[in-house]
Design a protein around this motif. Sequence first.
Motif, PDB file in Angstrom:
ATOM      1  N   LEU A 111     -53.359 -37.450 -34.107  1.00 17.03           N
ATOM      2  CA  LEU A 111     -53.035 -37.403 -35.524  1.00 17.03           C
ATOM      3  C   LEU A 111     -53.120 -35.980 -36.054  1.00 17.03           C
ATOM      4  O   LEU A 111     -54.128 -35.286 -35.846  1.00 17.03           O
ATOM      5  N   SER A 112     -52.069 -35.555 -36.740  1.00  7.75           N
ATOM      6  CA  SER A 112     -52.052 -34.251 -37.408  1.00  7.75           C
ATOM      7  C   SER A 112     -52.123 -34.478 -38.914  1.00  7.75           C
ATOM      8  O   SER A 112     -51.314 -35.222 -39.470  1.00  7.75           O
ATOM      9  N   LEU A 113     -53.097 -33.839 -39.545  1.00  9.53           N
ATOM     10  CA  LEU A 113     -53.242 -33.910 -40.997  1.00  9.53           C
ATOM     11  C   LEU A 113     -52.755 -32.604 -41.590  1.00  9.53           C
ATOM     12  O   LEU A 113     -53.237 -31.533 -41.218  1.00  9.53           O
ATOM     13  N   ILE A 114     -51.789 -32.675 -42.501  1.00  7.77           N
ATOM     14  CA  ILE A 114     -51.224 -31.478 -43.119  1.00  7.77           C
ATOM     15  C   ILE A 114     -51.651 -31.436 -44.578  1.00  7.77           C
ATOM     16  O   ILE A 114     -51.404 -32.388 -45.334  1.00  7.77           O
ATOM     17  N   VAL A 115     -52.276 -30.329 -44.965  1.00  8.88           N
ATOM     18  CA  VAL A 115     -52.780 -30.183 -46.332  1.00  8.88           C
ATOM     19  C   VAL A 115     -52.187 -28.926 -46.961  1.00  8.88           C
ATOM     20  O   VAL A 115     -52.600 -27.810 -46.644  1.00  8.88           O
ATOM     21  N   PRO A 116     -51.183 -29.059 -47.830  1.00  8.73           N
ATOM     22  CA  PRO A 116     -50.667 -27.885 -48.563  1.00  8.73           C
ATOM     23  C   PRO A 116     -51.683 -27.457 -49.624  1.00  8.73           C
ATOM     24  O   PRO A 116     -52.193 -28.299 -50.369  1.00  8.73           O
ATOM     25  N   VAL A 117     -51.958 -26.165 -49.674  1.00 10.05           N
ATOM     26  CA  VAL A 117     -53.005 -25.659 -50.566  1.00 10.05           C
ATOM     27  C   VAL A 117     -52.475 -24.498 -51.388  1.00 10.05           C
ATOM     28  O   VAL A 117     -51.866 -23.565 -50.848  1.00 10.05           O
ATOM     29  N   TYR A 118     -52.714 -24.563 -52.692  1.00  8.39           N
ATOM     30  CA  TYR A 118     -52.418 -23.429 -53.563  1.00  8.39           C
ATOM     31  C   TYR A 118     -53.524 -23.325 -54.615  1.00  8.39           C
ATOM     32  O   TYR A 118     -53.612 -24.154 -55.519  1.00  8.39           O
ATOM     33  N   ASN A 119     -54.381 -22.334 -54.443  1.00  9.65           N
ATOM     34  CA  ASN A 119     -55.511 -22.092 -55.349  1.00  9.65           C
ATOM     35  C   ASN A 119     -56.387 -23.337 -55.507  1.00  9.65           C
ATOM     36  O   ASN A 119     -56.608 -23.843 -56.611  1.00  9.65           O
ATOM     37  N   GLU A 120     -56.902 -23.843 -54.376  1.00  8.76           N
ATOM     38  CA  GLU A 120     -57.766 -25.019 -54.383  1.00  8.76           C
ATOM     39  C   GLU A 120     -59.110 -24.713 -53.711  1.00  8.76           C
ATOM     40  O   GLU A 120     -59.689 -25.571 -53.034  1.00  8.76           O
ATOM     41  N   ARG A 121     -59.621 -23.511 -53.888  1.00  8.92           N
ATOM     42  CA  ARG A 121     -60.873 -23.119 -53.230  1.00  8.92           C
ATOM     43  C   ARG A 121     -62.034 -24.060 -53.584  1.00  8.92           C
ATOM     44  O   ARG A 121     -62.852 -24.408 -52.724  1.00  8.92           O
ATOM     45  N   ALA A 124     -47.189 -29.202 -36.425  1.00 11.45           N
ATOM     46  CA  ALA A 124     -47.951 -30.394 -36.060  1.00 11.45           C
ATOM     47  C   ALA A 124     -47.674 -30.818 -34.616  1.00 11.45           C
ATOM     48  O   ALA A 124     -46.529 -30.826 -34.167  1.00 11.45           O
ATOM     49  N   SER A 125     -48.727 -31.176 -33.916  1.00 13.96           N
ATOM     50  CA  SER A 125     -48.592 -31.625 -32.524  1.00 13.96           C
ATOM     51  C   SER A 125     -48.967 -33.089 -32.357  1.00 13.96           C
ATOM     52  O   SER A 125     -48.984 -33.605 -31.245  1.00 13.96           O
ATOM     53  N   GLY A 126     -49.274 -33.775 -33.446  1.00  8.57           N
ATOM     54  CA  GLY A 126     -49.740 -35.146 -33.363  1.00  8.57           C
ATOM     55  C   GLY A 126     -48.642 -36.164 -33.147  1.00  8.57           C
ATOM     56  O   GLY A 126     -47.486 -35.941 -33.530  1.00  8.57           O
ATOM     57  N   ARG A 127     -49.032 -37.301 -32.556  1.00  9.12           N
ATOM     58  CA  ARG A 127     -48.099 -38.415 -32.408  1.00  9.12           C
ATOM     59  C   ARG A 127     -47.780 -39.010 -33.769  1.00  9.12           C
ATOM     60  O   ARG A 127     -46.655 -39.446 -34.020  1.00  9.12           O
ATOM     61  N   TYR A 128     -48.774 -39.013 -34.627  1.00  7.41           N
ATOM     62  CA  TYR A 128     -48.596 -39.383 -36.020  1.00  7.41           C
ATOM     63  C   TYR A 128     -48.929 -38.172 -36.888  1.00  7.41           C
ATOM     64  O   TYR A 128     -49.762 -37.340 -36.525  1.00  7.41           O
ATOM     65  N   VAL A 129     -48.288 -38.093 -38.031  1.00  8.28           N
ATOM     66  CA  VAL A 129     -48.511 -36.974 -38.958  1.00  8.28           C
ATOM     67  C   VAL A 129     -48.836 -37.548 -40.331  1.00  8.28           C
ATOM     68  O   VAL A 129     -48.162 -38.474 -40.792  1.00  8.28           O
ATOM     69  N   CYS A 130     -49.872 -37.008 -40.954  1.00 14.69           N
ATOM     70  CA  CYS A 130     -50.262 -37.448 -42.283  1.00 14.69           C
ATOM     71  C   CYS A 130     -50.261 -36.252 -43.230  1.00 14.69           C
ATOM     72  O   CYS A 130     -50.731 -35.165 -42.863  1.00 14.69           O
ATOM     73  N   THR A 131     -49.729 -36.429 -44.422  1.00 17.34           N
ATOM     74  CA  THR A 131     -49.800 -35.385 -45.448  1.00 17.34           C
ATOM     75  C   THR A 131     -50.719 -35.866 -46.565  1.00 17.34           C
ATOM     76  O   THR A 131     -50.689 -37.042 -46.938  1.00 17.34           O
ATOM     77  N   ILE A 132     -51.523 -34.967 -47.083  1.00 19.77           N
ATOM     78  CA  ILE A 132     -52.427 -35.298 -48.175  1.00 19.77           C
ATOM     79  C   ILE A 132     -52.625 -34.062 -49.038  1.00 19.77           C
ATOM     80  O   ILE A 132     -52.733 -32.951 -48.515  1.00 19.77           O
ATOM     81  N   ASP A 133     -52.644 -34.237 -50.350  1.00 17.11           N
ATOM     82  CA  ASP A 133     -52.835 -33.107 -51.258  1.00 17.11           C
ATOM     83  C   ASP A 133     -54.293 -32.658 -51.262  1.00 17.11           C
ATOM     84  O   ASP A 133     -55.199 -33.425 -50.912  1.00 17.11           O
ATOM     85  N   ALA A 134     -54.508 -31.420 -51.691  1.00 17.52           N
ATOM     86  CA  ALA A 134     -55.848 -30.826 -51.646  1.00 17.52           C
ATOM     87  C   ALA A 134     -56.636 -31.024 -52.928  1.00 17.52           C
ATOM     88  O   ALA A 134     -57.749 -30.517 -53.051  1.00 17.52           O
TER      89      ALA A 134
END
Length: 323
Positions: free
Chosen positions: A4-14, A92-102
Motif C-alpha cells: 500500500l502506498s499512501l500519498i499525502v499532498p502537503v502545502y503549509n501543514e507543519r 508510488a510502488s504499492g499494489r494499492y494506492v491511497c490518497t489522503i489530505d494533510a
Amino acid sequence: MTALSLIVPVYNERESLPELLERLYRAMADKQLHVLFQESFSFEIIIVDDGSIDGSDKLVREMISTKQELRLISFQRNFGKTAALSAGFKAASGRYVCTIDADLQDDPFAIKELIKKLEEGYDLVSGWKQQRQDPLGKTLPSMVFNTVTRLFTGIPIHDFNCGLKVYRSEVVRRIELHGEMHRYIPVLAHWNGFAIAELPVVHQSRKYGQSKFGAGRFFAGLFDFLAVVFITRYFRRPMHFFGMMGLISFLSGFIISLYVTLDKILYAKPVSNRPILFLGILLIILGAQLFSTGLLGEMLSTSSSGSGNDYTIRDTVNFQSEV
C-alpha cells in the motif's frame, strides 16, 4: 512490491503533520488491515510538499531518520494539488494506492473500509463526506459542483472531490492529470473503463490553520470541468464535436442565404442592406472555421504524444530509485 502506498499532498501543514503521521502509523498497524492483504503487509507514506513556506518539508526530513516508510517529494514552488497527486502517483510502488489530505479532516482508519470495498471488484473507491464539517461557504459550492458533475457525466457519486480515495495501481498509472483535474479523477477513471464506487466516511472539522483553496478555485474548476467533459467525450474524435457544430452553422447560413436569394428572384426584393444576409454569410464562414478546427484537432490527436510534467521537483528523499 509494496502492498500500500499512501500519498499525502502537503502545502503549509507543519502543525498537522506530526498528528497526521501518528494517526497513519496507528491505522497501518491495524490487524484487520493486514488480514485484508493475506500476505506480508508493507506500506510507504509519500509526502508531496507542494512548495510549502512554513517548514513542512524540513519537518518531514527530520522524521525520515526514524520512520523508514516515509518518503518526501519536494516541489520547487507551489504547483497545486493536481501536480502533487500526479507526482505521488508516479512515485508510488504499492499494489494499492491511497490518497489522503494533510488537514486531519479525514480518518485514516477508514482506509481499511475503502480497501474492503475495493476488494468487491472495484478499481477506485472514493470517500463520501456525508456529514461534512465545513462552513457553508465551502459546502454549498461543493454541493453545486457535485450535482452538476453528476448530471453531466452520469456517474452516481455524491462527492467527487473527497481527498480520501483508494485505487488499484493500474488506475493511477493510466490517468493523466493536468490543471486542477484532481477534482475529476473519478470521471477520468470511469472514462478509461475502470469500475468506481463510493463509501461514506467520517469527516472532522479542521484543527489547524485554514483552507488553502480560495474563491478563485471555482473558476478554475469550471474551466477544468469543460475540459474534462470535452476530453472524456471528444478527445479521440474532436471532429465529432467541431464538425457537428460547423455543420449546423454552415447549413443554417446556407438556408438563410438561399432564402434571401429566392426572395430576390421571386419577389424582386433588394438584397443589399438586409441584416439577415450578413447573418447567413457569418454562419457559413463560422461553419467552415469550425469544420477546419475539427480537422486540425483530428490530426493533432492522431500525431500527438505524451507531454512533460506540469511541475518541477527540487529533490526527493528516501526513495529506492529516482522519481
